[in-house]
Design a protein around this motif. Sequence first.
Motif, short mmCIF file in Angstrom:
data_model
loop_
_atom_site.label_atom_id
_atom_site.label_comp_id
_atom_site.label_asym_id
_atom_site.label_seq_id
_atom_site.Cartn_x
_atom_site.Cartn_y
_atom_site.Cartn_z
N ASP A 3 -5.74 -4.94 -6.80
CA ASP A 3 -6.90 -4.05 -6.75
C ASP A 3 -6.34 -2.65 -6.66
OD1 ASP A 3 -9.23 -2.72 -6.31
OD2 ASP A 3 -9.80 -3.77 -4.47
N SER A 27 5.15 0.67 -3.48
CA SER A 27 4.32 0.54 -4.68
C SER A 27 4.54 -0.82 -5.33
CB SER A 27 4.67 1.64 -5.67
OG SER A 27 4.05 1.36 -6.90
N GLU A 65 0.87 -1.19 0.00
CA GLU A 65 0.00 0.00 0.00
C GLU A 65 0.90 1.23 0.00
OE1 GLU A 65 -3.57 0.68 -0.10
OE2 GLU A 65 -2.56 2.60 -0.33
C1 LIG Z 1 -9.69 0.04 -4.26
S1 LIG Z 1 -8.47 0.16 -3.04
C2 LIG Z 1 -8.16 -1.49 -2.56
C3 LIG Z 1 -9.22 -2.06 -1.68
C4 LIG Z 1 -8.80 -3.35 -1.03
N1 LIG Z 1 -8.69 -4.43 -1.99
C5 LIG Z 1 -9.76 -3.76 0.08
O1 LIG Z 1 -10.27 -4.88 0.04
O2 LIG Z 1 -9.99 -2.98 1.00
C6 LIG Z 1 -7.02 0.54 -3.98
C7 LIG Z 1 -5.81 0.81 -3.11
O3 LIG Z 1 -4.64 0.71 -3.92
C8 LIG Z 1 -3.70 1.60 -3.39
N2 LIG Z 1 -2.65 1.79 -4.41
C9 LIG Z 1 -2.70 2.62 -5.48
N3 LIG Z 1 -1.55 2.48 -6.20
C10 LIG Z 1 -0.80 1.56 -5.56
C11 LIG Z 1 0.49 0.99 -5.82
N4 LIG Z 1 1.19 1.38 -6.88
N5 LIG Z 1 0.96 0.04 -4.98
C12 LIG Z 1 0.23 -0.34 -3.90
N6 LIG Z 1 -0.98 0.17 -3.59
C13 LIG Z 1 -1.49 1.11 -4.42
C14 LIG Z 1 -4.53 2.83 -3.04
O4 LIG Z 1 -3.87 3.67 -2.14
C15 LIG Z 1 -5.79 2.18 -2.48
O5 LIG Z 1 -5.72 2.05 -1.09
#
Ligand SMILES: C[S@@+](CC[C@H](N)C(=O)[O-])C[C@H]1O[C@@H](n2cnc3c(N)ncnc32)[C@H](O)[C@@H]1O
Length: 257
Positions: A172, A156, A129
């Motif tokens: 996700d 990331s 995250e």
């Molecule tokens: C839709 S949410 C995920 C929800 C999660 N699957 C749940 O069940 O609660 C998407 C998440 O991906 C994170 N995110 C965005 N880009 C990312 C990256 N490059 N690496 C890791 N996390 C990332 C965002 O900060 C966000 O918290």
Amino acid sequence: MKVLIHKEKREVVDGREFIVSKARQYFVTDLSKDVHTLHGVISKSDLSKPSGSVIQSGTGKEFVLLDASFIDVYKRLRKLPQTIPLKDIGLIVGETGINSQSIIVDGGLGSGALASALAHIAKHVTSYEVRDDCLATAEENIKKLGLTNITIKKKSLYDGIDESDVDLITLDLPEPWKVIPHAAKSLKTGGFIISYSPSVPQVMDFVNELHKQDKLLYLKTVEIIERLWEIEGRRVRPKSTGIGHSGFIVFARKIKC
Ligand SMILES: C[S@@+](CC[C@H](N)C(=O)[O-])C[C@H]1O[C@@H](n2cnc3c(N)ncnc32)[C@H](O)[C@@H]1O
């Protein structure tokens, strides 16, 4: 933690059936205090009784007391927007066949809903995250569930995956196609990668990128539509509330090392 359940009570008066006491459920986190319900007060001394005990409120209404299970706690977690629903988690678990030996990489963690549901079944989940607010919410949720087999990384997923020999990678996040080259290295042969996305262009870009990888085999894209039904005596029909869209799940598998 405990759950208090009051079942609906009906009575027939002059040949017509009336609801005399509405169904209610209460989730109790503080067992040191009386519980105030719409059907009267439940004494704290009753909360230590065994799961399944029938107890009475101050107004004489009956409640069943249950020990809170994983799913009782899970359903009451603080969820951030766009948390994956249980119907979609169910398909991911079923199609990938994860079990108590599975090693999983997940990201983004978000509120930790998917990571927690997977960790409840698997051996270990590492979740990536980038946002501090999500990390804080997820950490709180994981603590509430008592899970000790989740490692959280503030990193990331686009920059790479540290873990190897992974059984399942769940994505996700906004640009899942950027993770495909890393996933091809990190998965064990036969392992699965799934991507959960709300919109069609994300699915297109992800699948197009999958086709460029000879180590990965694209399997299918699925949208699960859940329809609730109303059952009232002989009035049995689908609920009139609309069917909402959650997301598409793309499945692929590593077939070459
Ligand atoms: C839709 S949410 C995920 C929800 C999660 N699957 C749940 O069940 O609660 C998407 C998440 O991906 C994170 N995110 C965005 N880009 C990312 C990256 N490059 N690496 C890791 N996390 C990332 C965002 O900060 C966000 O918290």
